[in-house]
Design an enzyme around this catalytic site. Structure first.
Site, PDB file in Angstrom:
ATOM      1  N   CYS A   1      -3.936   5.625   7.844  1.00  0.00           N
ATOM      2  CA  CYS A   1      -4.907   4.809   7.466  1.00  0.00           C
ATOM      3  C   CYS A   1      -4.375   3.243   7.255  1.00  0.00           C
ATOM      4  CB  CYS A   1      -5.278   5.194   6.032  1.00  0.00           C
ATOM      5  SG  CYS A   1      -5.928   6.692   5.664  1.00  0.00           S
ATOM      6  N   ALA A   2      -3.515   3.039   8.189  1.00  0.00           N
ATOM      7  CA  ALA A   2      -2.872   1.692   8.381  1.00  0.00           C
ATOM      8  C   ALA A   2      -3.704   1.028   9.543  1.00  0.00           C
ATOM      9  CB  ALA A   2      -1.251   1.652   8.381  1.00  0.00           C
TER      10      ALA A   2
ATOM     11  N   ASP B   1      -8.182   7.202  10.003  1.00  0.00           N
ATOM     12  CA  ASP B   1      -9.062   6.282   9.615  1.00  0.00           C
ATOM     13  C   ASP B   1      -9.111   4.995  10.754  1.00  0.00           C
ATOM     14  OD1 ASP B   1     -11.230   5.200   7.781  1.00  0.00           O
ATOM     15  OD2 ASP B   1      -9.572   3.837   7.070  1.00  0.00           O
TER      16      ASP B   1
ATOM     17  N   HIS C   1     -12.727   3.734   9.950  1.00  0.00           N
ATOM     18  CA  HIS C   1     -11.987   2.647   9.045  1.00  0.00           C
ATOM     19  C   HIS C   1     -12.635   2.261   7.749  1.00  0.00           C
ATOM     20  CE1 HIS C   1      -9.222  -0.819  10.572  1.00  0.00           C
ATOM     21  NE2 HIS C   1      -9.137  -0.543   9.332  1.00  0.00           N
TER      22      HIS C   1
ATOM     23  N   GLY D   1     -10.879   2.496   5.032  1.00  0.00           N
ATOM     24  CA  GLY D   1      -9.618   2.219   3.922  1.00  0.00           C
ATOM     25  C   GLY D   1     -10.164   1.290   2.760  1.00  0.00           C
ATOM     26  N   ALA D   2     -10.673   0.415   3.225  1.00  0.00           N
ATOM     27  CA  ALA D   2     -11.218  -0.960   2.229  1.00  0.00           C
ATOM     28  C   ALA D   2     -12.593  -0.831   1.612  1.00  0.00           C
ATOM     29  CB  ALA D   2     -10.991  -2.218   2.815  1.00  0.00           C
TER      30      ALA D   2
ATOM     31  N   ASP E   1      11.575   2.464   5.534  1.00  0.00           N
ATOM     32  CA  ASP E   1      11.395   1.064   5.483  1.00  0.00           C
ATOM     33  C   ASP E   1      12.603   0.348   5.563  1.00  0.00           C
ATOM     34  OD1 ASP E   1      10.534  -1.405   4.831  1.00  0.00           O
ATOM     35  OD2 ASP E   1       8.880  -1.012   3.438  1.00  0.00           O
TER      36      ASP E   1
ATOM     37  N   ILE F   1       0.770  -1.262   0.053  1.00  0.00           N
ATOM     38  CA  ILE F   1       0.195   0.000   0.036  1.00  0.00           C
ATOM     39  C   ILE F   1       0.934   1.202  -0.044  1.00  0.00           C
ATOM     40  CG2 ILE F   1      -1.692   1.323   1.249  1.00  0.00           C
ATOM     41  CD1 ILE F   1      -2.901  -1.500   2.365  1.00  0.00           C
TER      42      ILE F   1
ATOM     43  N   GLU G   1     -11.372   0.450  18.768  1.00  0.00           N
ATOM     44  CA  GLU G   1     -12.440   0.742  17.622  1.00  0.00           C
ATOM     45  C   GLU G   1     -13.555  -0.465  18.148  1.00  0.00           C
ATOM     46  OE1 GLU G   1     -10.966   0.146  13.654  1.00  0.00           O
ATOM     47  OE2 GLU G   1      -9.596   1.830  13.735  1.00  0.00           O
TER      48      GLU G   1
END
Length: 532
Positions: free
Chosen positions: A233-234, A259, A282, A284-285, A174, A155, A264
């Site tokens: 958003c992860a 997000d 949440h 994102g998807a 990373d 992503i 949650e």
């Protein structure tokens, strides 16, 4: 033979249901059943497969009733609602669809970046209220700004690509991304502290692990440049929400878009109500395309397994036939242990992985064994990686994978040796499986050992001088750490020496610090292995 029977207990598309039917699989589509755990438990024993989203909770108690169940398919990447350990113990394969919503999640991060840059939600609410506060909502452009991407995998890589298209300067942190991969992506590879100091926008795209939890801690957030904007958003838990709220109030952080949250569903949060904080539940998807993609993928994967025995995107089983599994089981576990060892020992980016198969093991399904090695290495930073997705992730990060086979060349009928290459070193470990099926480490850094693999282990290096063993044993004993097995090895008298202790419980951080404080050890490293 009766056709396999699948239960769909969450909402999947009609097209996904049709895939099962077209493949000759009997399917019951009961999209609200997952919300009723007692009703689900009453019928689960009739099915070979269970297709779910997030509403169905697959607990150990539910699995006790699932006598026939062979596979659980999760339409999506997250499997927090599935007890994977209980499923593994019962021989139930757990599959997910890790690549079906990558674009959707990346696009949501970009959308959140625009929203917080231009204060769109607040401006919209103001205008809906009949106000015309044009001068109140002064935004900033993205063009020319520096975007710091934490995690440049699937992503994160898409986000980098989209941001470059917006004419942003992209820097990425990373630990597993090679310089060659960064060059190919067109981004600047940096350390985390450098990213914090330079980025105008910071976006997170890493899983939640012990290494990444609160990666944007108060200390890290205070290192950022004044006026930075944060996007997550992860996963919730990557950002210290209280610290972020404090820095938003002080004006150091200009805005945030989230997000995901530490708890949650997030019905209340310290960030709610703050100006220029964009929050979504949440999402994102949550696009039509992504939901359709993952539904179709899970239907295909489950059908392939139930009808042909093919294993795809399984979280608890490598790709292999049922016949191979009987012989290869111990070797697959050994391969994962060897990968896990070098993965836990290696902090810098890995450029290459070489796996050598010697003797009897060289004639086995090496692809499955390779996947097990790579998955073991990758799990240090991504606990959700599986033996199918691991090679894909390694390839995306520019890691070169090579395999060598050779005839029996030593005292063992067969062994596996894993070597990882970084910019500053090579690290190698070898192991074999004894006749009892138990994996063993037989060589580390070229030093011969005979170490049984346990869940909790402690690895040390030192100069071969008198008193080391006594000091190590005494210190562990004084801290009530019981040693189940202990192995020593040395390169030569007076040279480099290593020790591996198999412990009944993990070595606490204070024990590790006490050992390091003795000055006797060059390295003290606690290791954890997923020993079933």
């Amino acid at each position: 033979m009766a056709a396999p029977k699948v239960l769909i207990s969450d909402k999947l598309s009609d097209a996904a249901v049709q895939i099962f039917k077209d493949r000759g699989i009997e399917v019951d589509f009961r999209p609200d059943l997952g919300k009723d755990k007692e009703a689900l438990a009453a019928v689960i024993g009739d099915y070979d497969g269970l297709a779910i989203r997030s509403a169905t909770k697959v607990t150990e108690k539910l699995l006790e009733n699932a006598k026939k169940l062979k596979v659980i398919g999760r339409a999506g990447i997250g499997v927090d609602n599935v007890d994977r350990e209980a499923a593994s113990k019962r021989g139930v394969i757990v599959m997910n669809t890790p690549f079906g919503n990558m674009i959707t999640t990346a696009e949501h991060a970009i959308a959140m970046m625009f929203a917080v840059a231009r204060q769109l939600p607040e401006a919209s609410a103001s205008t809906h209220a009949g106000k015309w506060e044009k001068s109140k909502f002064m935004g900033v452009e993205l063009t020319g700004k520096t975007l710091g991407v934490i995690g440049a995998g699937n992503i994160g890589g898409i986000v980098c690509n989209r941001a470059l298209g917006l004419k942003m300067k992209v820097i990425a942190y990373d630990p597993f991304m090679s310089q060659e991969k960064a060059d190919k992506m067109g981004v600047e590879k940096v350390e985390l502290d450098d990213l914090l100091k330079r980025a105008d926008f910071i976006t997170l795209h890493v899983p939640l692990t012990e290494q990444t939890r609160n990666i944007l801690s108060r200390e890290a957030l205070e290192k950022t440049k004044k006026g930075v904007r944060i996007i997550n958003c992860a996963r919730g838990g990557l950002v210290d929400e209280q610290a972020l709220a404090d820095l938003l109030k002080s004006g150091h952080v200009a805005g945030a878009a989230l997000d995901v949250f530490a708890v949650e569903p997030a019905t209340e949060n310290v960030l709610f109500g703050l100006p220029n904080v964009v929050c979504t539940p949440h999402l994102g998807a949550s696009t039509t395309e992504a939901q359709e993609n993952v539904a179709l993928q899970v239907a295909e994967q489950m059908s392939n397994y139930l009808l042909d025995g093919a294993v795809e995107n399984a979280l608890n089983l490598p790709s292999m036939t049922a016949e191979e599994a009987k012989v290869m089981g111990p070797w697959v576990k050994l391969a994962e242990y060897l990968g896990s060892f070098v993965g836990q020992m290696t902090d810098e980016p890995i450029k290459a992985i070489n796996v050598t198969y010697d003797g009897t093991v060289s004639k086995m399904n090496l692809k499955a064994l390779d996947c097990a090695v790579i998955a073991g290495i990758m799990k240090r930073t991504n606990p959700d990686v599986n033996m199918v997705s691991a090679p894909v992730i390694a390839k995306e990060r520019g890691i070169q994978i090579s395999t060598t086979t050779q005839d029996k060349s030593g005292v063992f009928d067969g062994y596996i040796k894993v070597t990882v290459v970084t910019d500053i070193r090579e690290r190698a470990v070898a192991g074999t499986c004894f006749s009892d099926g138990k994996p063993r480490f037989i060589q580390i850094k070229g030093i011969n050992v005979d170490a049984e693999v346990g869940q909790h282990m402690l690895y040390t290096t030192n100069k071969d001088v008198p008193g080391i063993i006594g000091k190590l044993g005494t210190l562990l004993g004084d801290n009530k750490v019981n040693v189940a097995n202990f192995t020593l090895g040395r390169a030569a008298e007076g040279g480099e020496a290593i020790a591996i202790a198999y412990l009944d419980a993990p070595a606490a951080p204070e024990v590790v610090k006490e050992l390091e404080g003795t000055g006797l050890f060059q390295q003290v490293k606690p290791l954890e292995f997923n020993v079933a």
